[in-house]
Design an enzyme around this catalytic site. Sequence first.
Site, PDB file in Angstrom:
ATOM      1  CD  GLU A   1      -6.786   5.075   3.202  1.00 51.80           C
ATOM      2  OE1 GLU A   1      -5.900   4.457   3.786  1.00 51.80           O
ATOM      3  OE2 GLU A   1      -7.010   4.983   1.990  1.00 51.80           O
TER       4      GLU A   1
ATOM      5  CG  ASP B   1      -2.226   0.748   0.956  1.00 49.97           C
ATOM      6  OD1 ASP B   1      -2.239   1.660   0.099  1.00 49.97           O
ATOM      7  OD2 ASP B   1      -3.243   0.447   1.610  1.00 49.97           O
TER       8      ASP B   1
END
Length: 608
Positions: free
Chosen positions: A495, A302
Site C-alpha cells: 500500500e 487499522d
Amino acid sequence: MRLGRRLGIGALAVGLLLASETPALAGNGPAYKDSWRPVKVRVADLLARMSLDDKLGQMMQAERLGVKSPQDVTTGRLGSLLSGGSSQPTPNSPVTWADMYDGFQKAALATPLGIPLIYGVDAVHGHNGLYGATVFPHNIGLGATRDPRLAEKIGRATAEEVSGTGIDWDFAPCLCVARNDRWGRTYESFGEVPQLATQMSSIITGLQGNRLDRPGSVMATAKHYVGDGGTTGGVNEGNTEIGEPELRAIHLPPFKAAVQRGVGSVMISYSSWNGVKMHAGSYLINDVLKKELGFTGIVVSDYNGVDKIDGKSGFTPEEVEAAINAGIDMVMVPYEWQKFIDTLRSLVEQGRVPMSRIDDANRRILTKKFELGLFEHPLTDRRFLNTIGSKAHRDLARQAVRESQVLLKNDNHVLPLSRHEKIFVAGKSADDIGNQSGGWTVGWQGTSGPVIPGTTILQGIRATSGKVTYAKDGTGIDRSYDVAVAVVGETPYAEGKGDRPQGMGLDATDLATLQKLKDAGVPTVVVLVSGRPLDIAAQLPDWAGLVESWLPGSEGQGVADVLFGDYNPTGKLPVTWMRSADQQPINVGDGKPALFPFGYGLHYSRHW
C-alpha cells in the site's frame, strides 16, 4: 496447547456424573473461569469484575515492538498485540515465534483477572511474515481461479501455520472490490466485481472453521470496511466519492457475506466516504455493519487509523471520541498505546464516551476470546509447527498457482511448450522468488531476491525440461532457440508505494530485455508477474504468447506446469484489462473497449 473441547459421549457422561456428584466444583471459582458455562454468562461475570483500567486495556492493540518488555502487557493490562508487516522476532523461525507468543501470553495471564491476550498478524497469502511458511498466490490470483473450495482450503492451511506459531488472529481476507488498477492494493482484491469477493469469502470458513476453538483455527478479519477499492484515482487511503446506492451495490456485499459466515472481526478502512473518514463513520459502522448486518464481533481500527481522522500527525481527544463512539471496539495503536488509554479514560470520565460504549466493546472482545478457547488453552498448540511449509501445503499452493494462471494470447499454438524444444529464458523475475511473491512477504513492502524458500519460475521450467538456457537480460539468444520465455513485470510493493498515478507500463529493464528477444527473431512467450494488469498494448503484437501469472508466491513450479501443458489453463481475468492507462478506471459494464475483457482466459486445445 490450544485444544478444542471435543468430548466423546462416554467422556461427556462421566463429566456430567462428576458434576452432579460434586456441585461445588463449578461454584468454587468465578463463573468466567468455568468452561461449562455459556459464553454469554462468562462474559457478563467477567465484565462485572473488571475495573475501568481493565476495560480500557482490553480495547488496546499495541505493536510488539511498542512494548518495552512483556511486563508492559501486565501493567498496561493490554488486551491485544500485533506484529506489523515488518515485525518479526529474531531469528525468524517458527519456534521463536511460538516462544515469543507464549512469553507475552504469560504476561497477560499475570494480570489480576488473568484475561488472555489475542495476537494478530497480516497473514494475507499464507503466514507470509514467517520465513519458511507456505506463501500462496495473492488474492487477485485466487480471484482468477473462481474456485471457492480452493480458497477455503488455503484458509485452513494458513490457519494451521499461523496457529503453529501461537497467533490467534489473522487480519485477512481483504474483501475490497478494486475499481481502479492504479491502486497499490489491487492485488489484495479478488477482483473488480462484488460477486468475486463474495464467492471467495469462503477463505473465512477455512481460517475459522465451524467453531473458533477448533484446533488449528484462527479468527479472520474482513477488511477494509468499506469502499477502499473505490477511491477517486485509485489513491490509497483516498476518498470514495459515490452515492450510497453504489456503495451498497459494489462494496458492501462481500462484508454482508463475511458476517453471514460468522467472521470474527471487521477492520475499518483508512479511506473516506464522501469526505468522512471511515474511522469516524458512525452511520456505516454502528447503523449498517452492527445493526443492519447484525455483526456481533470485534470492529478493529487499522494501524494508527484513529490518528488519521483529522489528517494531522498525533491523535487528539476529538479523534478518539469520534472513533470509539463511531463503533470501533479495539484500537490499533502501535506505540502510543499508554497515551491512548489515558486519553480514552479522560473522555469516559468527562462523559464524552459513555460507559455503555466501553462495555459493549469489551463484551465483543471477551466473547471472541472465550469462543477461541483462550481462557482454557492460552498457550501455543505446538502440534501445528510441523504444518509450516509442509509438503501438503506446498502442493496446495502449487495447485493454486496452476489454477490462477490466465492464458491471454497463444498465436500458432506456441504454448504449451515441448520438453524437446530448445528454450531460452530471460527476464528479471524468472529467477526471483521475491518478485513472484510480491509485497507482504517477510516484510511489509516485500523485497526482490531470495527472501523465502521455494521454487522460482525458472527452477520450475528447468525441473520440467533439460533444454533450457537462462540469461536475465536476454544476452546470448540467437535463432537456434525454438522459443523464448520472458518473465517480466512488477517488483514488490504494498500500500502507498504501490500506487501508480502516472504510467502503468513495463519498466526500461523489461523493455530492453524484450527488445533483445524480438531482435533475435525467436517466438516469445511473456509471463507477466504483476499485481494488476499492465499497459502492454504497444508490445503485445511482438509476443506469440502471454500468460498473466499474477503474484504466485513460493511455488513457481505451478507456473511451469501450465507452460508445459501438465495443467491446462483454467484461469479467468478477475479484472478488465485496459488498452491504455488513461482508461483507468475501467470495469466490466462501463462500455470502455478493453484489451482483454473481464472473465477472459484461453485454454489449450485437447490435442497439442
